[in-house]
Design an enzyme around this catalytic site. Sequence first.
Site, PDB file in Angstrom:
ATOM      1  N   SER A  35     104.416  21.687  57.318  1.00  0.00           N
ATOM      2  CA  SER A  35     104.057  21.025  56.033  1.00  0.00           C
ATOM      3  C   SER A  35     105.607  20.674  55.533  1.00  0.00           C
ATOM      4  O   SER A  35     106.473  20.146  56.072  1.00  0.00           O
ATOM      5  CB  SER A  35     103.274  21.472  54.947  1.00  0.00           C
ATOM      6  OG  SER A  35     102.973  20.503  54.222  1.00  0.00           O
ATOM      7  N   ASP A  78      94.926  14.617  59.338  1.00  0.00           N
ATOM      8  CA  ASP A  78      95.771  15.804  58.368  1.00  0.00           C
ATOM      9  C   ASP A  78      95.801  14.905  57.071  1.00  0.00           C
ATOM     10  O   ASP A  78      96.206  13.831  56.965  1.00  0.00           O
ATOM     11  CB  ASP A  78      97.279  15.925  59.018  1.00  0.00           C
ATOM     12  CG  ASP A  78      97.769  17.029  58.026  1.00  0.00           C
ATOM     13  OD1 ASP A  78      97.638  17.065  56.664  1.00  0.00           O
ATOM     14  OD2 ASP A  78      98.462  17.976  58.517  1.00  0.00           O
ATOM     15  N   HIS A  83      95.183  20.605  57.753  1.00  0.00           N
ATOM     16  CA  HIS A  83      96.202  20.299  57.484  1.00  0.00           C
ATOM     17  C   HIS A  83      97.027  21.363  58.472  1.00  0.00           C
ATOM     18  O   HIS A  83      96.790  22.683  58.617  1.00  0.00           O
ATOM     19  CB  HIS A  83      96.660  20.581  56.081  1.00  0.00           C
ATOM     20  CG  HIS A  83      98.014  20.418  55.688  1.00  0.00           C
ATOM     21  ND1 HIS A  83      98.702  19.428  56.301  1.00  0.00           N
ATOM     22  CD2 HIS A  83      98.774  21.286  54.830  1.00  0.00           C
ATOM     23  CE1 HIS A  83     100.258  19.555  55.564  1.00  0.00           C
ATOM     24  NE2 HIS A  83     100.049  20.535  55.018  1.00  0.00           N
TER      25      HIS A  83
END
Length: 529
Positions: free
Chosen positions: A243, A470, A498
């Site tokens: 991320s 995502d 995610h």
Amino acid sequence: MATSRLLRTSAAALAATALLISGCSSGSSSPRAEASSGRTTEAGAQRPAADATLEPLPAAVPAALRPYYDQKLSWHPCGVAGFECATMKAPLDYAHPSAATDLKLAVARKKAAGPGSRLGSLLLNPGGPGGSAIEYLQQYAPQGAAVRARYDLVAMDPRGVGRSAPVECLSNKQMDRYTQTDQTPDDQAEVNKLITAYRDFAKGCEARSGKVLPHVSTIEAARDMDVLRAVLGDKKLTYMGASYGTFLGATYAGLFPTRTGRLVLDGAMNPDLDSRTVNLDQTVGFNTAFTAFAADCVKQKDCPLGHKNAADAGRRLSALFKKLDAHPVETGEPRKLTESLATTGVIAAMYDQRAWPMLREYLAQAEAGNGRGLLTFSDSYYERDPNGSYANQMYANPAVNCLDLAPAFTGPEQVRAALPSFRKASPVFGENFAWAALNCAYWPVKPTGTPHRIPAKGAAPIVVVGTTRDPATPYTWAKALSAQLANATLLTYEGDGHTAYGRGSDCIDTAVNTYLLDGTTPPKNKHCK
């Protein structure tokens, strides 16, 4: 898996999520065309790609920084069996290093267990910004046995995060009130209350953490990583970031390409975007995730959103939010489930499809007047403990975001003008995300970053991982980052949730582990399901 661990494992890789806290965000599988000459947004308007390019720093370490690169760490046991911890010094301001203002950054590691020859250190970062890398390493890190055998797994809480000069902003009771602030204002009075909440939050951060606030940028955190690389004795950095951690890792590669080793960037962010585009993209991303949840929900007997289709389920969820806006429901504790807390709870469940069955149950409870379940999801997202204490992530998150990019909006009039595009992007979440993007407008420190490309010419091969649905980091971003980087391979996971590594796909895990162990990148255009 327990509710709190399920969502905290997923939320550890938050990508500057555009809720009340963040303001500069990420996410979505939006129908945007990325090209080197320009970008097409949902509204169809063309705008040029960022002109700026992140240039490498000089290869030689400046004399003023040599004491930091030459320091020796003193390792000691730190409470979790098999792990040891240390403290690393870094300059508060790299332009003016001074021992009087040094930061103390927390580091942890778990040494390679063998068998097989040691390959060096593998630095991990779960994202956020604001996620504690040390907590992630000690509790959740999913690296397989072969990787753990050959690498020392290492984590450093970035500056301003966790145990590394953490940013602090509000008392726990103040934070409780802040998270309950109405984020879909119905009139000017409610707009004023929201703005006051943003101002008070920013003032609290300045009062409690004014010294560190100007120095928690991603570039400074990446420079800290190079100091750590040297202190650990590694000629090149081997790194896995999820991320926001992909932005941090890509920034390192851009600044230090010749010292970049094997990098895995999972759930990639695109540094080439301004804050408003980032927020709008994430709005689409969470709409994509909710649509997938809703399409599954209506097929289930226990779906509280009806059994027609995803669009109807979205309308039913919006109706629930409106009902909670007017009449918050009991939770079994002094806090009631407000619209804002319920929205956060639903959004938290979008990070991991394994939370969908619980979300169905908790939505049904909320409809029946019991808000405890959704409050539990919201608390997991905000990292609020049962005793009412908040972790540092939701303070560090805006501190980094508001420094890295100029605010998406400078005042409520700009938010109002943008509401149609946000509502179009997500009929369920759009209004929330638009007003959430206003908070950096009141930040006490001016931004130092701008949108830019990161070519990282001269870096070793890098693996970028993207998940097609995502919610927080769009697949289009993974494609964009892999195209920017001069030597990158895109690995695609066709699925929900995610990030992809360590989430149940043997195909993804094998490809990543093979790259980490012998440097072999996945085949071009490799897709996993």
